[in-house]
Design a protein around this motif. Structure first.
Motif, PDB file in Angstrom:
ATOM      1  N   ARG A   1      -2.066  -2.192   3.559  1.00  0.00           N
ATOM      2  CA  ARG A   1      -1.885  -2.253   2.150  1.00  0.00           C
ATOM      3  C   ARG A   1      -3.095  -1.846   1.387  1.00  0.00           C
ATOM      4  O   ARG A   1      -4.081  -1.692   2.123  1.00  0.00           O
ATOM      5  CB  ARG A   1      -1.324  -3.489   1.637  1.00  0.00           C
ATOM      6  N   ALA A   2      -3.048  -1.109   0.309  1.00  0.00           N
ATOM      7  CA  ALA A   2      -4.394  -0.509  -0.229  1.00  0.00           C
ATOM      8  C   ALA A   2      -5.483  -1.737  -0.416  1.00  0.00           C
ATOM      9  O   ALA A   2      -6.381  -1.408  -0.285  1.00  0.00           O
ATOM     10  CB  ALA A   2      -3.976   0.099  -1.724  1.00  0.00           C
ATOM     11  N   ASP A   3      -4.788  -2.761  -1.024  1.00  0.00           N
ATOM     12  CA  ASP A   3      -5.851  -3.994  -1.384  1.00  0.00           C
ATOM     13  C   ASP A   3      -5.248  -4.990  -1.298  1.00  0.00           C
ATOM     14  O   ASP A   3      -3.900  -5.134  -0.917  1.00  0.00           O
ATOM     15  CB  ASP A   3      -6.742  -3.482  -2.617  1.00  0.00           C
TER      16      ASP A   3
ATOM     17  N   MET B   1       0.946  -1.173  -0.210  1.00  0.00           N
ATOM     18  CA  MET B   1       0.041   0.165  -0.008  1.00  0.00           C
ATOM     19  C   MET B   1       0.711   1.200   0.136  1.00  0.00           C
ATOM     20  O   MET B   1       2.010   1.383   0.557  1.00  0.00           O
ATOM     21  CB  MET B   1      -0.762   0.118   1.091  1.00  0.00           C
TER      22      MET B   1
END
Length: 102
Positions: free
Chosen positions: A79-81, A66
């Protein structure tokens, strides 16, 4: 580079030194440092054994880290995804760019 950053993230999350992880995984500290810094490309077999030592799934090494956010901490696993890195057009663009500069 993504693999190395994730190796480093997972190692730090578990509060394991490079020296300790290298001893547990059967490699040198220099080799492990090279992986974390993107200078070495480990084999899938080595990553599988490293995942086992870290107590995680090998797919965790291929997750996009992320981007830093105001209240997040990438070193703590934010983390972003959960998307997995894909290898496709961007890799081909780099290859064609290298060819055109020769």
């Amino acid at each position: 580079m993504v693999v190395g950053l994730n190796v480093q993230r997972l190692r730090r999350e578990r509060d394991i030194s490079q020296e300790d992880l290298s001893l547990r995984s059967g490699c040198t500290r220099g080799y492990l440092s090279g992986i974390e810094n993107g200078r070495r490309n480990p084999t899938i077999l080595f990553l599988a054994s490293l995942a086992q030592v870290l107590g995680t799934d090998i797919l965790e090494f291929f997750v996009k880290p992320m981007k830093a956010k105001a209240h997040g901490n990438p070193d703590k696993g934010d983390r972003a995804d959960a998307s997995v890195v894909t290898f496709g057009k961007s890799a081909n663009k780099r290859k064609s760019a290298r060819r055109s500069t020769r």
